[in-house]
Design a protein around this motif. Structure first.
Motif, PDB file in Angstrom:
ATOM      1  N   LYS A  10       0.851  -1.188   0.000  1.00  0.00           N
ATOM      2  CA  LYS A  10       0.000   0.000   0.000  1.00  0.00           C
ATOM      3  C   LYS A  10       0.888   1.240   0.000  1.00  0.00           C
ATOM      4  CE  LYS A  10      -3.905  -2.078   2.472  1.00  0.00           C
ATOM      5  NZ  LYS A  10      -4.117  -3.002   1.451  1.00  0.00           N
ATOM      6  N   VAL A  11       0.360   2.318  -0.537  1.00  0.00           N
ATOM      7  CA  VAL A  11       1.071   3.595  -0.483  1.00  0.00           C
ATOM      8  C   VAL A  11       0.994   4.084   0.958  1.00  0.00           C
ATOM      9  CG1 VAL A  11       1.109   5.967  -1.326  1.00  0.00           C
ATOM     10  CG2 VAL A  11       0.480   4.108  -2.877  1.00  0.00           C
ATOM     11  N   ALA A  25       0.439   9.273   0.411  1.00  0.00           N
ATOM     12  CA  ALA A  25      -0.867   9.404  -0.232  1.00  0.00           C
ATOM     13  C   ALA A  25      -1.496  10.758   0.088  1.00  0.00           C
ATOM     14  CB  ALA A  25      -1.789   8.274   0.202  1.00  0.00           C
ATOM     15  N   SER A  26      -1.417  11.172   1.343  1.00  0.00           N
ATOM     16  CA  SER A  26      -1.983  12.451   1.771  1.00  0.00           C
ATOM     17  C   SER A  26      -1.286  13.614   1.063  1.00  0.00           C
ATOM     18  CB  SER A  26      -1.857  12.589   3.281  1.00  0.00           C
ATOM     19  OG  SER A  26      -2.316  13.838   3.709  1.00  0.00           O
ATOM     20  N   GLU A  47      -2.354  13.748  -2.572  1.00  0.00           N
ATOM     21  CA  GLU A  47      -3.732  14.242  -2.703  1.00  0.00           C
ATOM     22  C   GLU A  47      -3.776  15.756  -2.623  1.00  0.00           C
ATOM     23  OE1 GLU A  47      -6.688  12.636  -0.056  1.00  0.00           O
ATOM     24  OE2 GLU A  47      -6.111  10.582  -0.550  1.00  0.00           O
ATOM     25  N   LEU A  64       2.534   3.071  -6.881  1.00  0.00           N
ATOM     26  CA  LEU A  64       2.091   4.429  -7.209  1.00  0.00           C
ATOM     27  C   LEU A  64       1.515   4.448  -8.621  1.00  0.00           C
ATOM     28  CD1 LEU A  64       4.905   6.594  -5.636  1.00  0.00           C
ATOM     29  CD2 LEU A  64       2.487   6.646  -5.036  1.00  0.00           C
TER      30      LEU A  64
END
Length: 81
Positions: A14-15, A20-21, A24, A53
Motif C-alpha cells: 500500500k502507499v 498518499a496524503s 492528494e 504508485l
C-alpha cells in the motif's frame, strides 16, 4: 523506510498514508524522486513505491552512490567520518 513494511508480494503493498496524503494535496506533482536508504529496507521501499504508485507519476529512484544514506554520502564527500 521507517515503520513502513511492504507486503511480501511487492505489488500488494500500500502507499504509505503520509505519501498518499501529500499527493492528494499536491495534485501538481508529476515526478517523485526517491532518496531512500541504501539498505534492504530502503531498497525494498523504493521497489514497493515504484510498483504501487499510479503510472501518472515519473518515479526516479536515486539512492546515494556510497554510504547508507544521503547524510553518509555527504560526510564522505566532505571528508568527515
Amino acid at each position: 523506510a521507517g515503520v513502513y513494511q511492504p507486503a511480501k508480494q511487492i505489488e500488494e503493498s500500500k502507499v504509505p498514508v503520509a505519501v498518499a496524503s501529500f499527493l492528494e494535496k499536491h495534485t501538481e506533482v508529476r515526478t517523485i524522486a526517491l532518496h531512500l536508504d541504501n539498505d534492504y529496507a530502503g531498497r525494498r521501499m523504493a521497489q514497493a513505491l515504484k510498483a504501487v504508485l499510479p503510472s501518472r507519476y515519473v518515479i526516479r529512484d536515486r539512492p546515494s552512490p556510497q554510504g547508507k544514506d544521503c547524510n553518509d554520502y555527504l560526510c564522505l564527500k566532505l571528508g568527515r567520518q
